[in-house]
Scaffold this motif. Sequence first.
Motif, mmCIF file in Angstrom:
data_model
loop_
_atom_site.group_PDB
_atom_site.id
_atom_site.type_symbol
_atom_site.label_atom_id
_atom_site.label_comp_id
_atom_site.label_asym_id
_atom_site.label_seq_id
_atom_site.Cartn_x
_atom_site.Cartn_y
_atom_site.Cartn_z
ATOM 1 N N ALA A 36 0.857 -1.192 0.000
ATOM 2 C CA ALA A 36 0.000 0.000 0.000
ATOM 3 C C ALA A 36 0.893 1.242 0.000
ATOM 4 C CB ALA A 36 -0.881 0.005 1.245
ATOM 5 N N GLY A 37 0.455 2.236 -0.735
ATOM 6 C CA GLY A 37 1.127 3.534 -0.647
ATOM 7 C C GLY A 37 2.326 3.695 -1.557
ATOM 8 N N GLU A 44 5.377 10.412 -8.720
ATOM 9 C CA GLU A 44 5.360 9.949 -7.330
ATOM 10 C C GLU A 44 6.650 9.197 -6.991
ATOM 11 O OE1 GLU A 44 0.550 9.718 -6.545
ATOM 12 O OE2 GLU A 44 1.685 7.844 -6.690
ATOM 13 N N LYS A 45 7.238 8.511 -7.982
ATOM 14 C CA LYS A 45 8.536 7.860 -7.735
ATOM 15 C C LYS A 45 9.593 8.929 -7.458
ATOM 16 C CE LYS A 45 7.467 4.253 -11.098
ATOM 17 N NZ LYS A 45 7.879 3.700 -12.408
ATOM 18 N N ILE A 46 9.531 10.000 -8.241
ATOM 19 C CA ILE A 46 10.501 11.090 -8.052
ATOM 20 C C ILE A 46 10.309 11.713 -6.675
ATOM 21 C CG2 ILE A 46 11.069 13.436 -8.828
ATOM 22 C CD1 ILE A 46 10.498 12.396 -11.719
ATOM 23 N N ALA A 367 5.991 2.911 6.823
ATOM 24 C CA ALA A 367 6.844 2.406 5.739
ATOM 25 C C ALA A 367 6.512 3.151 4.449
ATOM 26 C CB ALA A 367 6.573 0.919 5.561
ATOM 27 N N GLN A 368 5.240 3.262 4.184
ATOM 28 C CA GLN A 368 4.813 4.017 3.020
ATOM 29 C C GLN A 368 3.553 4.799 3.386
ATOM 30 O OE1 GLN A 368 7.592 1.918 1.193
ATOM 31 N NE2 GLN A 368 5.790 0.640 1.128
ATOM 32 N N ASP A 374 -2.853 11.078 1.827
ATOM 33 C CA ASP A 374 -2.190 12.001 0.910
ATOM 34 C C ASP A 374 -0.692 11.718 0.929
ATOM 35 O OD1 ASP A 374 -1.694 14.619 -0.501
ATOM 36 O OD2 ASP A 374 -0.574 14.915 1.383
ATOM 37 N N ARG A 375 -0.076 11.629 -0.239
ATOM 38 C CA ARG A 375 1.339 11.263 -0.293
ATOM 39 C C ARG A 375 2.203 12.299 0.410
ATOM 40 N NH1 ARG A 375 3.234 7.361 -2.772
ATOM 41 N NH2 ARG A 375 5.249 8.310 -3.097
#
Length: 397
Positions: A36-37, A44-46, A367-368, A374-375
């Motif tokens: 998850a996340g 989003e990877k960046i 962890a994530q 929200d990221r």
Amino acid sequence: MADLNAVKQALREQRIETPSWAFGNSGTRFKVFAQAGVPRTPEEKIADAATVHRFTGVAPSVALHIPWDKVGDYSKLSDFAAENGIRLGAINTNVFQDDDYKLGSVTNPDPAVRRKATDHLLEAVDIMDQTGSRDLKLWFSDGLNYPGQDDLRLRQDRLAAALREAYDRLSGDQRILLEYKLFEPAFYATDVPDWGTSYAHCVELGPKATVCIDTGHHAPGTNIEFIVSFLLRQGKLGAFDFNSRFYADDDLMAGAADPFQLFRIMYEIVRADALTPEYGINFMLDQCHNIEAKIPAIIRSVMNVQEATAKALLVDRDALFAAQAAGDVLEANGILMDAYNTDVRPLLRGGPRGERARPGPDRGVPAQRLPGEDRGRAGRRAAGRLGRLSSHPWRST
Ligand code: AOS
Ligand code: ZN
Ligand code: ZN
């Protein structure tokens, strides 16, 4: 005796490039344990790569993988990375996933498949022109499963032709990083199986072609630091794909399986005065975090590379060279081991005893992103805990 201030400065200046694909879901051919996340887009990877840089201070670039990170406007993606405090790094090609590549890509017996694969290499250079990347990382899964399946020598001719096209397309400071791998997915013969094959093609191509050493791509027991030393002496070491392996290309956290080997590798780099960004070696990670949280695992890997580097920088080289010249075997080995056995963690990790960052929900370190969270808030939450545990205290001095 090493000058500690110089060691600290060298560690501050070290640069380690993270791989975009390590932040997303990935696994083995048997199972991908989705988490998850994890990031859903290149942006989003960046953002996650930027989180790693925020905590370590030495991971200011993220390598992309095409097509996994394909976007419409790479200049815009590059601007997005800059807004997040990092930049785009190496461009990794992918000629191993399409069905057309079943019998190989640039070495395929079918000229139409070779054309398609070579055009992909050229597309990657076009992307580099937009991202400002220096490095075109080429790994070919090309190979054979059975003797007689195809002609080993003709495949080298086909490979050379494709590499020449890509090489001649480079401009400015762009260069090729030609990565080798002993086996997998091919099992009888791989077309770029070892450092010698990569090196020979790079010599044939010219000064803009260099070797990329993936630490998981050798037969068990291979002396990787010898390869490092030889390629450095030839001026043909361009990059690493750091990871750990116990048996094959396991892509585990760098330094987790054999920290002594990572130290010996980094000693050869330090001995050759090849650690600085100006020297030009790209210290990349190439990992897959199938069962562990990704951001903390990548932070751990960056810190493991820094730990090995710190130890390598502590080697008393004057004393070592003197003992080697005198043929004093035990003294020379002892000097190297003294550096390796020095506990550098208090320098590299926060906390009174230099304890490692221990992410995990039970320790208040997500962890994530939590599902639906929200990221940005997840990143700040992760920062709060990890930042206190893993920021390098000397960065403030
Ligand atoms: C494959 O085993 C190689 O390590 C590649 O370097 C890597 O996995 C690839 O570049 C990811 O796209
Ligand atoms: Zn690799
Ligand atoms: Zn690999």
